[in-house]
Design a protein around this motif. Structure first.
Motif, PDB file in Angstrom:
ATOM      1  N   ASP A1139       0.820  -1.215   0.000  1.00 51.34           N
ATOM      2  CA  ASP A1139       0.000   0.000   0.000  1.00 51.34           C
ATOM      3  C   ASP A1139       0.852   1.262   0.000  1.00 51.34           C
ATOM      4  OD1 ASP A1139      -2.335  -1.327  -0.166  1.00 51.34           O
ATOM      5  OD2 ASP A1139      -2.905  -1.097   1.926  1.00 51.34           O
ATOM      6  N   ARG A1165      -7.164   2.361  -5.639  1.00 47.10           N
ATOM      7  CA  ARG A1165      -7.480   1.354  -4.644  1.00 47.10           C
ATOM      8  C   ARG A1165      -8.659   0.465  -5.031  1.00 47.10           C
ATOM      9  NH1 ARG A1165      -5.316  -1.264  -0.513  1.00 47.10           N
ATOM     10  NH2 ARG A1165      -4.513   0.648   0.412  1.00 47.10           N
ATOM     11  N   ASN A1185      -4.490  -4.502  -2.649  1.00 43.64           N
ATOM     12  CA  ASN A1185      -3.299  -3.702  -2.915  1.00 43.64           C
ATOM     13  C   ASN A1185      -3.645  -2.544  -3.832  1.00 43.64           C
ATOM     14  OD1 ASN A1185      -1.698  -5.633  -1.505  1.00 43.64           O
ATOM     15  ND2 ASN A1185      -1.644  -6.912  -3.350  1.00 43.64           N
TER      16      ASN A1185
END
Length: 1701
Positions: A1139, A1165, A1185
C-alpha cells in the motif's frame, strides 16, 4: 311565520358554516387552536342532537304534501323543500337553481378534478355538483378543442339500477386520437376485444393498477383513475383548459357556464344538458332519455329523510372538519342523502362518506382514521396488506402520503404494504415483472445476488470474500461517504495521532450502507461514536455531535420531566388554587394566600402517561413538582388524588387528560379525562372533582384553569435533568445503588447522564430524580451470567432513545447488583483489558499480554503485507499471504515468495490443482501493443516484445478463455456476457480487472491495464489441496517451489530454465534464455541501486529494499539491464503490495499512454472502475493492494464494466435495450422489426412516445428507374415519401466474363439500375509453387498471362538502412562487393570539380578567399579586406577625380569617382570654359564656330555647346596664296602674300616683289618677308606735331601741306549739314560685325542777342543744327552669348537744318 324548528335548523347550519370558516383560520395559525375547534365542534354537535327533536322536522316539513299541493312546478332536489311561496328553498345545502339542482364546490383545494360516483353523482371540472339519474351511455369528457379529439371518455350507466347505486353495473370506454376503444369493466381492460395485462403501454398511454384503482396516464396531460366500481376521477393539465366538453363541463374556471348542450346553448335543465351528451352503442339497449322532471330520490316520505339527514351531517363533524377549507362538504352531504334515500344500508352509508374522504385525498388533504366511526368501513384488505386513505400513485413504492409526479392525483385510498417493505424475495406482486428485483431500500437492480442480499435477516459470514453492502443500497453511499468524512475533520484531529482512523472510516461506510433496521442516521452515528469511544478510552474527549450531526438529544429524557412548576388557579376572582395533601393524598382547592404545611400546590405538566396510537389533541399528566413520581389520578367515583406511579395501563389512563387551551374562555385551560371522555376537572367551592360537560356558563367557568408559572425558583426541580456528556464516567446514585458503589470501576462513556439534586437519586424506572422513599419498586429478575471469555471486539455504550417502560438505566451500564461476585465475563472492554471476577473480586485482566501465539508480523518479502488469520484484535495471528503474482514484465512471485521470469512465447501452467488448471498464454505483442500496456521504452530504446494476452481456466465442467486485450471471455468456445456464473464458477469484469472465482475456491484478479495477475485462495478452497505449476506450492517452504512436472525440485538456480520449460505447453519459439546465477557481491548492481535510490522510491525502501530487489531480481534478469522502465515497474508493483504509492512516471520518463477518454493514475485502490452502475458507491470496496491504472477523466464515467467507453455522468440516466447510454430527454428508435420511439426521463425511466411528424412535400425523383415510395423514418418513426428504386424498370446488358473472372454487380449514384462488370476471381486461378525467398526478400504476387491470375515472386524488402546523402562535390557510388544484395552498400566519393561555385558576393574592398576543410570535399569561402581593389578611376575629358562620400566600407577603404567639371566638352577631346568658343574646320568651304554657354545640358552633365556654321569660301588676290587655318580657334584659313601689292590712290595697284622699296605720298615703302608672309613696311615723312583732335574741337580744318605729307589745322566756317559717321553698334553682348554708316547733323547755325526795349531785357535767339525728319535703320547684331543674330533698329535724320531751339 317560520316554524321554530326550521328556524333553529337554519340557525344551526349557518352557525356551523361560520364556525367552519373560523376553524379554517385557526387551523392556519395554531395547532392547539385547531384541536380546540374540533373539541368545540363535537360538543356543539352533541348539543344540536339533544336540542333538535325529530318531531320538529316531521311537523314542519312535508315534501310529499308539497308535491300533492302542487305548490312547486317540479320536485325540489338535493334535500331542498318547497316553501309556501311555491319555490324551492335551497339553503339547507347551499344549492342553486329553480330545483336546487346544482351545488357549487367552494373549497379552495379541489384541484380541477372532474368526477362521477355512485351512478348518478357528477361534479364538473369547475366544481358544479349535480344529480342526474340517467341509465344510458354518455360522453363524460371529450377534447373539443381539436378536429381530431385527443381523448374521449364514455361512461356506461346501468340500464336498471334498483339497488344501491354502488352495486350497479358501470363501465367506461376510452378513445385516444385514432386508436381503438379501450373498455374497462371492473378491473378488466380490453382493447379490440382482447384482454390486456397490466402494466400496459399503448402509444402515449400508460395503464397500470395501483391498490384498487386502474390508472390511465398520458404524455399530454390526461390522468384518469377508475375505482373499479363506479368512481371516475379525471384530471387534465392546464393546457386543456377551455377545450373540454361533455358531462364534465368546459373547464374554464367559470362555474356559471358549465351546462352547454351540443348546439352550444346554455340550459339550467340538468336532464336536457345530460341527454344531449348521450351516445348509443351497438351493445346497449335503446337508450330512454331521462325526463326533465325526474323525481327527487327522497320524495318517498319525511321520516326517512329526517333520519338520513342526521346520518349524513356527520361530514360536518370531526374528523372531517380538517378538510372543509379545501373540499366543500355540502355537495357530499347532498349526495349522501340522495344515496341513502335510495338504499339506506351500512354499505351505502360507508361509500357515501368514502367519497368525501376520497375527494380530500385526491386534493392532497387526507383525513386520518375517519373509518373508526364507520364500522362498515373497516378495511377489508388481505392479511398482508393494510388499508390507507392516502397512498402514492407512483409505483412501485411503499411510501405513505407521498405526492405523485406530473398532473396525477395527489394520493389514493386502498390496500397497500403495511410497513414500507415490499414482498421480499418473491417480488412485489404488482403484475409488473420488470421491477420484481427491488431491494429492501426500494432500489431496482439487475444483480440477483445484490437483490437477494438486501432481504437477508443478517450478514452471512464469508471470511475471505469482501462484502459490498453499499452495492445493495446504492442510494445510501453518497450520504455515507459525505457524513463519515467527519472522522477526517479537525474535530477528531487530536485523536487521530493516537488511534488510527482508517478501519473506523471503512466500518462507517459499510455500517451506514448496510443499515436495514434503524435507518441510515442511526448506523452512521453508531459508527462514528465507536471511534469517539476509543478516543474517550485514551482520555481524549471529542465534542463531535451537533444539532445537525448525530445530535444526541437528551431533551428526550427531560421532556418526560414536563414543564413547570405551575399553579392551577380557578377562573375569576375566587383566588382558589389546586392543592394536595401528601398525608392523605387528597386533592382539593384552597385560597391562594393561605399557608399550609404538608400541602403541595405546584405541579409539572408532563406528557401523558397513556400513549394513544394517533391523537390530535394534547395528552398530559399532572405530576407533583415537590414529590416527583406522584401524579393526579381520577378514581371511579370521579374524585381525584395524588398517587405513586404504577407500571400498568389502567393507572396511566386514569392519570392522563386532554389539555384544551382556550376551549371556553381565551387564556384558560380545561382538562378532560382521557378515561371518561366528556368529563372535565372542575372546581367547586370546597372540592375538586370530575364532572360531565354541560352547556352552562357556570360549568365553563368552574372547568377553566389559569396555568400560572411560579415566580420563585424551585432549585431541586431545575437541577434535575439529563445532560449530554461526550466522555464521562457513568456513575451516579440510583434507587438500586443509592451510594453509587457498583459503578465506580466503569470506564468513561459517551451518553446522556442524569444530574440529581442533593438528597435525591435516580429512579431507573421513571428516569426521574426522586426522594429515596418515592422509588418505584423493581421486580427482581435473574441476571444472565456469562462464563469468562476473551472479547472479540471492543464494546462501548451509547444511550439509546427509550421509554421508561422499555429498559432501565443499568440495563445499559452494569450487571444486576445485589448478587455476590461470581466468575463471569463483564463488558464493556477497555481496549484489550476487561474486568473479570476472580476470587470473588473484580480484577482488570489484559488479554494482549497473555496471547497464546506470537503476535509479531512476519516478513513476507515480495509477497507484500502479512494478513491476519483471526479476528482477535488483542491477539492477532499473522501469516504471509498465499498469493501468486505475475507482474507486467512477466516476472512471477510464487506462493512462497520465490521469483522467476518468462521470456519465451509459449503457454505456461501457472497453477494446477485436482480438477482445475490455470494457463497463461504469452504471445508476441502487436505493432502498437507491447502486451501489458505498461511498457515504455527506456532511454536505451529496447523492449522484449512479449505480452501476457490470454488466460485459460479449466474446471471439471467448463473451459474458460479470457482475452485481456480483446476484452472477450469465452466459456466452452462461446463468447458470454459478464458477469457469468455457473456451478460455483463466476467471472466478472469490474471495469478495471477480471475477477474469476473457480469452484475449487481459487480467486484470480487480472488487471486490464497492467496485466498484473494475482491468484489466491478463497474461503471455499481446501488448504489440503496440492498446488503445482509456475506459482509453486503454498506451504511456506520456498525450497520446494521450483518443482518440475516430473517432481524434480530445482535447487541450483542456474537450472531455473528447466523449471520454467517443464511447465511450458504449446511453445512457439524462444526469445531468450537467462538467469545466470549472479549476486551483487561479485557483480555490479550500481545501475539498479542508483535507480532505486532516487528520492521518489525512498518511501518503499523499508518494505522492499533496493538491495533485495537488485540481488534477487534485477541482477539475475538480464532483461532488466536493458529495460529500465520495466525494472522500475516491477519494483513499484512490489511496493504497491504494501500500500505504498509511488508517483514515478512523468510525461518524459516511462510515460504510460491511456486510451482515449482516460487518464493515468499511479495509485488506485478500488477493484472496480467507476461506472454508471456503481457511481454511488465507487471507491467504497477496496482491493487488497494499490495499482496503477487508467481511469475516466474528470466529469466522465465508465458506462459499463465490460465497456471501454467513458461518458459524461449525465448520460448515465438511461441505458437502452442495445446497452447504449442515453441522456435525460434523449429520444431514439428502439424498435427491432418495427419503429418504436423511446424517451429517457430524468428519473432514469424509459417511456415510449408517439412520433411528432410534420408534413413534407413530395420529392422529385430524377434517377433512372427511381420512383416515389412511402417509408418509415428510422429516427423519427414518421411516415414520409422518398425516392426509391424499382429495378423492374431497368434494362441492363450483362457482360460475359472469362474463366478467371466473376460477375460483379455494382450501383451508380446516378441510377437505380445495377451496373454489371467482370472482376477477377483468384479462386479460379491455377496453383503455382511457392519459391524460396532470401532473408532480405519477401514474396509478392505478380500477374500471369491470365490478367486475373498471379504467381508468387520474391522481391526485396524495404531497405531499412538509408542510402547515404552525398554532400557538395561528392557523387554516390555502390560497393561492388554488395551488389548482389537487395540493399547494396553505397558510399560517397569526392570530386572537387563538382564543387559548386561559391555563392558568396564580396564587397568591392574585399577579396573572395578559399579555405580547405579537413574531411570535407569542397572548400569553404569567405571575404577578406583589400583596399587595393579600389583603383583610382581614369576620368574622361571634362571630368575630375573626387572622394565618393556615399561609399561605405567595413574595411575603412576610400573610393574615388569621376565627377563632371563645369566645362563644355566637344567630341570628347576639346574642353571649353563657359563663354569660350573655338573654330572647327570642315571639308570644302565650311566650318563651325563652337561656343560654350553658361547653361548645362541635363543629358551630358556638361555645359551646353552652341554651334554656328560659317562659309569659308575665299578667292585670293594675285599676289596671294590661300593657306588653311592651323588653329582650332580660327574658323577659316587666310590668303598668304607671296608678293607685295601696293594700291594707288587712283584705284590701281602695283605688285612688288619681295625686297622691293618705293615712295608714294610722303612715305617710303618696302616689301618684307615675315612668318606671316610678305608685308609692306613704310617709313613716313617727319612733320611737326599736330593735334588733330584739338583742331577739330576748335572747329579747325585739317589741311595738308608739304606735298600732302604733313597736316595743319585751319579754321573754316561750316553750315549745318548731314554728315555720315562710321561706328560699331553694341547692345549688351551683341554687336555689329563691322562699323555702320550712320547719318547725323553737324554744322553751324546763327545765334544773336537783341535788346528789347519793351521788356527792357535782352532777347536771345539761337538756332540748332537739327534733324529735319528721321527714318529707321535696321542693323544686324551678333550675340556672342548664344551665338545668334538679332536685328537692332535705330533712327537717323533724313536731312539737317538750322532750326529754332
Amino acid at each position: 311565520m317560520i316554524p321554530w324548528s326550521i328556524f333553529l335548523l337554519h340557525v344551526l347550519l349557518f352557525s356551523l358554516q361560520e364556525y367552519i370558516c373560523a376553524s379554517s383560520i385557526l387551523m392556519g395559525t395554531s395547532k392547539n387552536g385547531f384541536n380546540e375547534n374540533r373539541q368545540k365542534r363535537a360538543l356543539l354537535a352533541a348539543q344540536f342532537e339533544a336540542t333538535s327533536p325529530r318531531y320538529f322536522f316531521h311537523d314542519a316539513i312535508n315534501w310529499g304534501e308539497s308535491k300533492i299541493k302542487g305548490s312547486c312546478p317540479y320536485e325540489c332536489l338535493n334535500g331542498a323543500f318547497c316553501s309556501k311561496t311555491g319555490t324551492c328553498d335551497c339553503q339547507i345545502f347551499q344549492a342553486l337553481g329553480t330545483r336546487c339542482q346544482i351545488i357549487p364546490n367552494m373549497g379552495n383545494g379541489r384541484d380541477g378534478i372532474c368526477k362521477t360516483w355512485g351512478q348518478y353523482h357528477f361534479e364538473t371540472f369547475d366544481g358544479i355538483y349535480y344529480y342526474f339519474p340517467g341509465n344510458c351511455s354518455y360522453i363524460f369528457a371529450k377534447d373539443c378543442g381539436d378536429l381530431e379529439p385527443r381523448y374521449t371518455v364514455w361512461v356506461h350507466n346501468s340500464p336498471k339500477c334498483l339497488g344501491s347505486v354502488y352495486s350497479c353495473y358501470r363501465s367506461i370506454s376510452l378513445f385516444f386520437s385514432n386508436q381503438e376503444e379501450i373498455r374497462i369493466y371492473g378491473h378488466e381492460i380490453k382493447k379490440n376485444g382482447i384482454s390486456l395485462t397490466l402494466p400496459q403501454t399503448i402509444g402515449q398511454i400508460f395503464i397500470e393498477k395501483l391498490a384498487d384503482y386502474i390508472l390511465v396516464k398520458t404524455t399530454f396531460g390526461f390522468s384518469l383513475a377508475w375505482d373499479g366500481i363506479s368512481g371516475i376521477y379525471l384530471k387534465l393539465s392546464e393546457d386543456h383548459k377551455g377545450k373540454s366538453c361533455g358531462l364534465c363541463g368546459n373547464y374554464n374556471d367559470i362555474q356559471s357556464d358549465d351546462f352547454i348542450i351540443l348546439q352550444e346553448d346554455y340550459t339550467e335543465d340538468i336532464a336536457m344538458f345530460a341527454n344531449s351528451w348521450s351516445v348509443q352503442t351497438p351493445d346497449d339497449t335503446k337508450c330512454v332519455l331521462t325526463p326533465s322532471d325526474f323525481p327527487n330520490p327522497c320524495s318517498s316520505g319525511m321520516p326517512a329523510f329526517e333520519a338520513i339527514f342526521f346520518k349524513c351531517q356527520i361530514l360536518l363533524q370531526f374528523p372531517f372538519l380538517s378538510c372543509h377549507e379545501y373540499i366543500d362538504p355540502y355537495l357530499y352531504i347532498a349526495s349522501c342523502v340522495n344515496d341513502l334515500c335510495k338504499t339506506d344500508d351500512d354499505e351505502t352509508y360507508c361509500r357515501a362518506a368514502t367519497e368525501y374522504a376520497r375527494a380530500c385525498s385526491h386534493a392532497g388533504y387526507p383525513i386520518q382514521d375517519w373509518r373508526d366511526d364507520f364500522p362498515a368501513c373497516t378495511d377489508r384488505c388481505d392479511d398482508s396488506f393494510v388499508h390507507r386513505d392516502c397512498i402514492s400513485c407512483c409505483p412501485p413504492t411503499c411510501t405513505f402520503e407521498k405526492q405523485c409526479l406530473g398532473s396525477n392525483l395527489h394520493c389514493l385510498d386502498g390496500c397497500y404494504c403495511p410497513d414500507n417493505k415490499l414482498s421480499g424475495l418473491c417480488g412485489n406482486f404488482d403484475k409488473c415483472t420488470s421491477n420484481d428485483m427491488t431491494t429492501s431500500n426500494n432500489l431496482e437492480v439487475r444483480n440477483a445476488q445484490v437483490f437477494g442480499d438486501s432481504w437477508a435477516l443478517g450478514q452471512c459470514e464469508s471470511p475471505d470474500e469482501t462484502i459490498k453492502p453499499c452495492e445493495a443500497h446504492q442510494n445510501k453511499f453518497p450520504y455515507a461517504k459525505k457524513e463519515c468524512s467527519i472522522l477526517y475533520s479537525d474535530i477528531f484531529a487530536s485523536c487521530r495521532n493516537v488511534i488510527d482512523v482508517t478501519s473506523f472510516a471503512k466500518n462507517c461506510h459499510e455500517d451506514t450502507c448496510n443499515c436495514n433496521l434503524g435507518g441510515d442516521c442511526e448506523c452512521l452515528c453508531t459508527s462514528i461514536a465507536a471511534y469517539a469511544y476509543k478516543c474517550c478510552q485514551e482520555g481524549i474527549s471529542i465534542h463531535w455531535r451537533s444539532s445537525t450531526v448525530c445530535s444526541l438529544d437528551c431533551e428526550y429524557y427531560n421532556e418526560g420531566l414536563g414543564e413547570g412548576p405551575y399553579m392551577l388557579a380557578s377562573y375569576g376572582q375566587s383566588g382558589l388554587v389546586l392543592g394536595a395533601n401528601m398525608t392523605s393524598r387528597s386533592v382539593f382547592c384552597l385560597p391562594r394566600s393561605s399557608v399550609h404545611t404538608n400541602l403541595f400546590f405546584y405541579f409539572m405538566i408532563t406528557p401523558g402517561l397513556f400513549k394513544e396510537k394517533v391523537s390530535s389533541l394534547a395528552l398530559v399528566s399532572l405530576e407533583s413538582a415537590e414529590r416527583p413520581n406522584y401524579f393526579l389520578y381520577v378514581h371511579d367515583n370521579d374524585t381525584l388524588s395524588l398517587e405513586l406511579w404504577e407500571a400498568n395501563s389502567a393507572f396511566h389512563r386514569r392519570a392522563t387528560f386532554f389539555h384544551h387551551q382556550g376551549l371556553w374562555i381565551p387564556g384558560y385551560s380545561a382538562f378532560e379525562l382521557h378515561s371518561k371522555k366528556g368529563f372535565f376537572i372542575i372546581f367547586t367551592d370546597s372540592s375538586v372533582k370530575a364532572s360531565k360537560y354541560d352547556d352552562s356558563e357556570e360549568f365553563k367557568h368552574s372547568s377553566s384553569f389559569s396555568i400560572e408559572e411560579i415566580q420563585a425558583a424551585v432549585p431541586y426541580r431545575k437541577m434535575c435533568e439529563w445532560r449530554y456528556e461526550p466522555c464521562a464516567t457513568p456513575c451516579f446514585k440510583t434507587c438500586s445503588d443509592p451510594e453509587a458503589l457498583a459503578c465506580k470501576f466503569l470506564p468513561p462513556v459517551e451518553g446522556c447522564l442524569p444530574y440529581c439534586p442533593k438528597n435525591m437519586i435516580l429512579d431507573e424506572v421513571t428516569l426521574k430524580c426522586v426522594y429515596p422513599g418515592d422509588c418505584i419498586p423493581v421486580i427482581p429478575t435473574e441476571p444472565t451470567l456469562m462464563p469468562p471469555a476473551k472479547p472479540t471486539v471492543p464494546m462501548f455504550t451509547v444511550w439509546e432513545m427509550i421509554t421508561p417502560s422499555d429498559i432501565t438505566v443499568f440495563d445499559m451500564l452494569t450487571p444486576t447488583t445485589g448478587l455476590e461476585c461470581e466468575p463471569q465475563k463483564f463488558d464493556p472492554v477497555y481496549d484489550c483489558s476487561q474486568y473479570i471476577c476472580l476470587n470473588m473480586e473484580w480484577q482488570l485482566y489484559n488479554w494482549s499480554l497473555n496471547c497464546p501465539k506470537d503476535v509479531e508480523m512476519p516478513d513476507c518479502g515480495f509477497r507484500g503485507r502479512p494478513v491476519q488469520v483471526n479476528s482477535d484484535i488483542c491477539c492477532p495471528e499473522w501469516e504471509c499471504p498465499c498469493r501468486c503474482s505475475m507482474l507486467s514484465e512477466l516476472s512471477i512471485i510464487t506462493f512462497d515468495g520465490n521469483n522467476a521470469a518468462l521470456y519465451s512465447m509459449a503457454s505456461y501452467i501457472l497453477v494446477r490443482i485436482p480438477g482445475e488448471i490455470i494457463v497463461a498464454h504469452i504471445e508476441k505483442c502487436s505493432m502498437n501493443q507491447n502486451g501489458n500496456s505498461l511498457k515504455k521504452l527506456a532511454p536505451s530504446g529496447r523492449i522484449s516484445g512479449l505480452c501476457f494476452k490470454k488466460l485459460n481456466v479449466t474446471t471439471p465442467i467448463h473451459k474458460i478463455i479470457v482475452n485481456r486485450l480483446a476484452r472477450k471471455v469465452e466459456v466452452d468456445s462461446i463468447v458470454v456476457p459478464l458477469p457469468f456464473s455457473s456451478q460455483e464458477l463466476s467471472v466478472e469484469d469490474s471495469g478495471s480487472m477480471y475477477v474469476i472465482t473457480t469452484p475449487a475456491g481459487l480467486i484470480i484478479k487480472w488487471s486490464h491495464l497492467t496485466g498484473i495477475i494475482d491468484i489466491h485462495f478463497g474461503f471455499r478452497f481446501n488448504l489440503s489441496s496440492y498446488t503445482e505449476g509456475l506459482c509453486g506450492i503454498c506451504n511456506e517452504d520456498p525450497d520446494d517451489d521450483l518443482r518440475m512436472q516430473n517432481g524434480t525440485i530445482i535447487t541450483n538456480m542456474e537450472d531455473i530454465g528447466l523449471f520454467i520449460e517443464s511447465w511450458e505447453i504449446e511453445k512457439s519459439f524462444e526469445v531468450t534464455m537467462r538467469r545466470p546465477v549472479r549476486n551483487c557481491t561479485k557483480h555490479d548492481c550500481s545501475q539498479c541501486i542508483d535507480l532505486l535510490n532516487r528520492r521518489i522510491f525512498i518511501p518503499c525502501h523499508d518494505k522492499v529494499s533496493p538491495e533485495d530487489f537488485c540481488e534477487k531480481m534485477w541482477i539475475n534478469y538480464t532483461y532488466f539491464w536493458n529495460y529500465e522502465c520495466d525494472a522500475l515497474s516491477a519494483y513499484v508493483a512490489l511496493c504497491n503490495k504494501f500500500d505504498i504509492c509511488i508517483q514515478w512516471r512523468t510525461p518524459d520518463y516511462c510515460s504510460l499512454s491511456c486510451p482515449e477518454g482516460k487518464e493515468y493514475q499511479p495509485c488506485v485502490r478500488p477493484c472496480e472502475a467507476r461506472t454508471c452502475l456503481n457511481q454511488w458507491f465507487y471507491g467504497h470496496t477496496s482491493c487488497l493492494n494499490l495499482r496503477e491504472d487508467c481511469v475516466c477523466k474528470d466529469g466522465t464515467i465508465l458506462h459499463r464494466p465490460h465497456s471501454t467507453q467513458c461518458i459524461p455522468e449525465k448520460e448515465c440516466a438511461c441505458t437502452d435495450s442495445e446497452d447504449q447510454p442515453r441522456t435525460a430527454g434523449e429520444i431514439w428508435n428502439g424498435g427491432i422489426d418495427e419503429c418504436a420511439l423511446y424517451k429517457c426521463l430524468e428519473n432514469g425511466s424509459i417511456i415510449p412516445i408517439e412520433p411528432d411528424c410534420d408534413e413534407e412535400p413530395m420529392p422529385v425523383c430524377e434517377r433512372e428507374a427511381e420512383v416515389v415510395m412511402g417509408i418509415i423514418d428510422k429516427w423519427t418513426c414518421c411516415s414520409k415519401e422518398v425516392c426509391g428504386c424499382d429495378t423492374t424498370l431497368c434494362e441492363t446488358t450483362i457482360p460475359t466474363c472469362t474463366n478467371s473472372q466473376k460477375l460483379i454487380v455494382g450501383h451508380s449514384p446516378l441510377s437505380c439500375c445495377p451496373q454489371y462488370k467482370c472482376e477477377c476471381d483468384p479462386l479460379k486461378c491455377p496453383s503455382i509453387s511457392t519459391p524460396e525467398c532470401r532473408e532480405d526478400q519477401f514474396m509478392i504476387q505478380v500477374q500471369q498471362e491470365e490478367p486475373c491470375c498471379f504467381s508468387p515472386f520474391c522481391v526485396c524488402e524495404s531497405c531499412t538502412k538509408p542510402v547515404p546523402l552525398c554532400h557538395d562535390g561528392e557523387f554516390l557510388t555502390v560497393d561492388l562487393n554488395s551488389t548482389h544484395f537487395c540493399c547494396p552498400q553505397y558510399y560517397c566519393v569526392c570530386e572537387p570539380n563538382l564543387c559548386p561555385m561559391p555563392l558568396l558576393n564580396c564587397a568591392e574592398d574585399m577579396n573572395l578567399v578559399k579555405e580547405n576543410v579537413s574531411g570535407q570535399c569542397c572548400p569553404t569561402w569567405h571575404c577578406e579586406c583589400n583596399c587595393e581593389n579600389l583603383v583610382m578611376p581614369t576620368c574622361e575629358v571634362g571630368e575630375f577625380t573626387a572622394i565618393d562620400r556615399n561609399f561605405q566600407s567595413d574595411c575603412g577603404c576610400i573610393q574615388y569617382l569621376c565627377e563632371k567639371d563645369d566645362v563644355c566638352v566637344f567630341q570628347e577631346v576639346s574642353v571649353l570654359n563657359p563663354g569660350q568658343s573655338m573654330i572647327k574646320y570642315l571639308e570644302e568651304d565650311f566650318c563651325y564656330t563652337i561656343e560654350c554657354l553658361e547653361e548645362k545640358d541635363n543629358h551630358t552633365g556638361f555645359h551646353t555647346l552652341n554651334f554656328t556654321l560659317v562659309n569659308c569660301s575665299k578667292k585670293c588676290d594675285v599676289h596671294q596664296v590661300y593657306t588653311p587655318s592651323p588653329s582650332d580657334y580660327d574658323c577659316c584659313g587666310t590668303c598668304k602674300n607671296v608678293s607685295c601689292k601696293f594700291h594707288m590712290e587712283n584705284g590701281t595697284s602695283v605688285v612688288y616683289a619681295v625686297g622691293s622699296t618705293w615712295h608714294y605720298n610722303c612715305t617710303t615703302y618696302e616689301c618684307v618677308k615675315t612668318d606671316e608672309g610678305l608685308i609692306i613696311l613704310n617709313y613716313t615723312m617727319v612733320c611737326p606735331p599736330f593735334n588733330e583732335t584739338e583742331c577739330k574741337m576748335n572747329e579747325g580744318i585739317v589741311k595738308l601741306y608739304n606735298e600732302g605729307c604733313c597736316k595743319i589745322c585751319k579754321r573754316e566756317e561750316r553750315i549745318c549739314q548731314k554728315v555720315i559717321i562710321k561706328s560699331v553698334i553694341r547692345k549688351q553682348d551683341c554687336m555689329s560685325q563691322s562699323p555702320i554708316n550712320v547719318a547725323s547733323c553737324d554744322g553751324k547755325c546763327p545765334s544773336a542777342t537783341i535788346y528789347n526795349i519793351n521788356i527792357e531785357s535782352h532777347l536771345r535767339f539761337c538756332k540748332c543744327c537739327r534733324e529735319n525728319g528721321v527714318r529707321n535703320l535696321s542693323v544686324p547684331l551678333y550675340c556672342s552669348g548664344n551665338g545668334t543674330e538679332i536685328m537692332y533698329t535705330l533712327q537717323e535724320p533724313i536731312d539737317c537744318t538750322c532750326q529754332w531751339n
